[in-house]
Design a protein around this motif. Structure first.
Motif, short mmCIF file in Angstrom:
data_model
loop_
_atom_site.label_atom_id
_atom_site.label_comp_id
_atom_site.label_asym_id
_atom_site.label_seq_id
_atom_site.Cartn_x
_atom_site.Cartn_y
_atom_site.Cartn_z
N ARG A 39 -4.95 -6.80 -2.68
CA ARG A 39 -3.99 -7.68 -2.01
C ARG A 39 -3.19 -6.91 -0.95
NH1 ARG A 39 -1.89 -9.29 -6.19
NH2 ARG A 39 -0.07 -7.93 -6.33
N LYS A 40 -2.74 -5.70 -1.29
CA LYS A 40 -1.94 -4.92 -0.34
C LYS A 40 -2.79 -4.39 0.81
CE LYS A 40 1.59 -3.60 -3.69
NZ LYS A 40 2.21 -2.50 -4.47
N LEU A 41 -4.02 -4.02 0.54
CA LEU A 41 -4.91 -3.59 1.62
C LEU A 41 -5.16 -4.73 2.60
CD1 LEU A 41 -7.73 -1.33 0.12
CD2 LEU A 41 -6.03 -0.72 1.83
N ALA B 156 -3.22 -7.25 3.18
CA ALA B 156 -2.00 -7.51 3.94
C ALA B 156 -1.83 -6.52 5.09
CB ALA B 156 -0.78 -7.44 3.01
N ALA B 157 -2.17 -5.24 4.85
CA ALA B 157 -2.12 -4.26 5.93
C ALA B 157 -3.20 -4.52 6.96
CB ALA B 157 -2.28 -2.85 5.35
N ARG B 158 -4.33 -5.06 6.54
CA ARG B 158 -5.40 -5.38 7.48
C ARG B 158 -5.01 -6.53 8.39
NH1 ARG B 158 -8.02 -10.17 8.11
NH2 ARG B 158 -7.97 -10.40 5.84
N GLU B 159 -4.32 -7.53 7.85
CA GLU B 159 -3.91 -8.67 8.66
C GLU B 159 -2.85 -8.29 9.69
OE1 GLU B 159 -2.56 -11.61 5.94
OE2 GLU B 159 -4.58 -12.24 5.32
N LYS B 160 -2.02 -7.33 9.38
CA LYS B 160 -0.94 -6.97 10.30
C LYS B 160 -1.40 -5.99 11.37
CE LYS B 160 3.90 -5.55 10.38
NZ LYS B 160 5.08 -5.19 9.57
N TRP B 161 -2.29 -5.08 11.03
CA TRP B 161 -2.71 -4.04 11.97
C TRP B 161 -4.20 -4.17 12.22
CZ3 TRP B 161 1.46 -1.64 13.85
CH2 TRP B 161 2.61 -1.60 13.06
N GLY B 162 -4.55 -4.28 13.48
CA GLY B 162 -5.95 -4.44 13.85
C GLY B 162 -6.71 -3.13 13.83
N LEU B 163 -8.03 -3.25 13.89
CA LEU B 163 -8.90 -2.08 13.86
C LEU B 163 -9.01 -1.48 15.26
CD1 LEU B 163 -10.92 -0.29 12.31
CD2 LEU B 163 -12.70 -1.95 12.89
N GLY B 164 -8.79 -0.17 15.35
CA GLY B 164 -8.93 0.52 16.62
C GLY B 164 -7.80 0.29 17.60
N GLY B 165 -6.64 -0.14 17.14
CA GLY B 165 -5.51 -0.36 18.03
C GLY B 165 -4.84 0.94 18.45
N GLU B 166 -3.94 0.80 19.44
CA GLU B 166 -3.22 1.99 19.91
C GLU B 166 -2.25 2.52 18.87
OE1 GLU B 166 -1.33 0.97 23.53
OE2 GLU B 166 -3.19 0.70 24.66
N ASP B 167 -1.89 1.71 17.90
CA ASP B 167 -0.97 2.16 16.85
C ASP B 167 -1.60 3.21 15.96
OD1 ASP B 167 -2.46 0.50 14.75
OD2 ASP B 167 -1.73 -1.05 16.11
N GLY B 168 -2.92 3.25 15.86
CA GLY B 168 -3.60 4.27 15.07
C GLY B 168 -3.57 4.03 13.58
N VAL B 169 -3.25 2.80 13.13
CA VAL B 169 -3.20 2.53 11.69
C VAL B 169 -4.61 2.48 11.10
CG1 VAL B 169 -2.45 0.89 9.94
CG2 VAL B 169 -1.00 1.34 11.91
N TRP B 170 -5.52 1.73 11.74
CA TRP B 170 -6.90 1.63 11.29
C TRP B 170 -7.81 2.17 12.38
CZ3 TRP B 170 -7.95 0.28 6.38
CH2 TRP B 170 -7.01 -0.49 5.68
N SER B 171 -8.65 3.12 12.02
CA SER B 171 -9.61 3.68 12.97
C SER B 171 -10.95 3.81 12.28
CB SER B 171 -9.15 5.06 13.48
OG SER B 171 -7.86 4.98 14.08
N ILE C 198 2.60 1.43 3.80
CA ILE C 198 2.94 2.53 2.88
C ILE C 198 2.70 2.11 1.44
CG2 ILE C 198 4.87 3.86 1.95
CD1 ILE C 198 5.94 4.12 4.77
N LYS C 199 3.04 0.88 1.09
CA LYS C 199 2.79 0.38 -0.26
C LYS C 199 1.30 0.31 -0.55
CE LYS C 199 7.05 -2.32 -0.64
NZ LYS C 199 7.63 -3.69 -0.76
N ALA C 200 0.51 -0.06 0.45
CA ALA C 200 -0.94 -0.10 0.25
C ALA C 200 -1.48 1.30 -0.03
CB ALA C 200 -1.61 -0.71 1.48
N MET C 201 -1.00 2.28 0.72
CA MET C 201 -1.46 3.66 0.49
C MET C 201 -1.07 4.15 -0.90
SD MET C 201 -2.93 6.42 1.75
CE MET C 201 -2.82 6.59 3.53
N LEU C 202 0.17 3.91 -1.31
CA LEU C 202 0.62 4.37 -2.62
C LEU C 202 -0.10 3.64 -3.76
CD1 LEU C 202 4.47 4.78 -2.06
CD2 LEU C 202 2.73 6.56 -2.18
N SER C 203 -0.41 2.37 -3.57
CA SER C 203 -1.16 1.64 -4.61
C SER C 203 -2.57 2.19 -4.75
CB SER C 203 -1.18 0.15 -4.29
OG SER C 203 -1.88 -0.09 -3.08
N LEU C 204 -3.19 2.58 -3.64
CA LEU C 204 -4.50 3.24 -3.71
C LEU C 204 -4.42 4.55 -4.48
CD1 LEU C 204 -6.01 2.71 -0.14
CD2 LEU C 204 -7.13 2.12 -2.29
N TRP C 205 -3.39 5.34 -4.17
CA TRP C 205 -3.24 6.63 -4.83
C TRP C 205 -2.97 6.45 -6.33
CZ3 TRP C 205 0.84 8.97 -7.42
CH2 TRP C 205 0.68 10.34 -7.69
#
Length: 384
Positions: A249-251, A253-268, A363-370
């Protein structure tokens, strides 16, 4: 001043010298007046007169601690951090977790940062007398939802109710939900579950873990509610199921907010030639420079077999620091993976991704993965 004999002791010589100095300083001075009417010219003060006017206390040798007195060193105060100093740390998931206030695990007594511990609490069923001890930190959406019932597993099978109807036990005087902090480990749950499902005399064994301030007559829990506390027999599998759902669910949510390959560098997307340490490091090097790359992680979504035992972490070639590797095929169940694939998002069509958090949701998605990885890594009996 007479010369002291070399046979005199040091104390006798010092006493005689001091007496002579005192006697010299108290000699009377005869004032003479000139009868001449011409202007009087005073004689210049000689060195002998200057030494005569010095008090005896100042003629004696003084300690260097008095003559060369030094003040203590000034205390160096650290500069208080400003917003520019705290902003990089606020986007670092590991710094955020470690900076959370320490809390005590109710079973082990260890004091661990709050974001690393699991949150547990008593949950009531409206048409049942049993009070379940459940991981309420993983059931926030279910506890908050009052309509649109969703069928769930174990506790609902026992009571025939839907998960949306459960409510946590609250302290009405303080207006707060009662909950505990506990270490979330699959192997740990498998050890304590056989102990808590048994009875300890007239009360369930699970009452041993409930704090004294909760119990009757001092706490908000009544004697009847205390007798009806229960611990599920398949609690390890129940927690694992909901932890996997929480990660998916958290992954998403992060996918919906940040696109793939954007300038923000969240998903690459990573162009991985082979799923191995060398292949991932090579793909990270071709990705180029990314700000705060040491805060990211590699997420694998392979379709085939993956080399085991070597994809726990890799060294990022840009920062030369270790970053974790999360293999979704091992961490998530098949139903959770299928739910992610059904979104048809470009994120889940890639074999490997570089994920770097940027806001609290990521950040919550990353910590839930860990936390899910740590939940499984210590269990040797799990066939992954």
């Amino acid at each position: 001043m007479e010369c002291a004999s070399h046979r005199l002791s040091l104390a006798t010589w010092r006493l005689r010298t001091f007496r002579q100095l005192v006697a010299t300083s108290h000699q009377p001075h005869i004032a003479r007046r000139s009868i001449s009417t011409s202007p009087r010219h005073e004689a210049p003060e000689t060195k002998a007169d200057t030494e005569t006017n010095i008090p005896p206390s100042q003629r004696l040798p003084q300690s260097p601690l008095v003559t060369n007195m030094r003040t203590g060193p000034e205390k160096q105060h650290k500069r208080l951090p400003n917003k520019a100093d705290l902003e990089p740390l606020s986007k670092n998931p590991w710094a955020v977790a470690l900076a959370s206030p320490p809390r005590m695990c109710i079973l082990t007594g260890a004091r661990i940062p709050r974001d690393i511990l699991g949150q547990w609490g008593l949950v009531k069923k409206p048409n049942a007398d049993l009070n379940y001890m459940l991981p309420v930190g993983l059931l926030q959406d279910s506890l908050a939802r009052k309509s649109t019932p969703v069928q769930t597993s174990d506790p609902d099978k026992a009571t025939g109710e839907t998960e949306s109807s459960i409510t946590p036990v609250r302290n009405e005087k303080l207006g707060r939900t009662l909950f505990l902090r506990m270490v979330d480990r699959l192997s740990f749950l498998r050890i304590i579950t056989p102990i808590f499902v048994r009875s300890a005399g007239k009360k369930p064994a699970i009452t041993k873990m409930v704090p004294y301030r909760w119990k009757h007559p001092h706490g908000p829990i009544t004697a009847k509610e205390e007798k009806n506390m229960t611990w599920m027999k398949d609690m390890p599998e129940y927690v694992l199921m909901h932890m996997r759902r929480d990660v998916a669910r958290k992954l998403d949510a992060a996918r919906e907010k940040w696109g793939l390959g954007g300038e923000d560098g969240v998903w690459s997307a990573l162009d991985v030639q082979e799923i191995s340490d060398a292949g991932i490091v090579d793909a990270l090097g071709r990705l180029g420079s990314i700000e705060r790359a040491e805060c990211g992680a590699v997420i694998l979504h392979p379709r085939g077999e993956v080399e085991s035992g070597s994809l726990d972490e890799v060294v990022h070639p840009q920062t030369q620091k270790k970053i974790p590797v999360f293999d979704l095929s091992k961490l998530l169940g098949e139903s959770d993976l299928e739910r992610l694939r059904q979104t048809e998002a470009a994120h889940y069509q890639q074999v490997a991704l570089f994920f770097r958090p940027e806001d609290p949701s990521s950040i919550k998605a990353m910590l839930s993965l860990w936390k899910l990885k740590q939940f499984l890594v210590e269990d040797p009996a799990l066939n992954m």
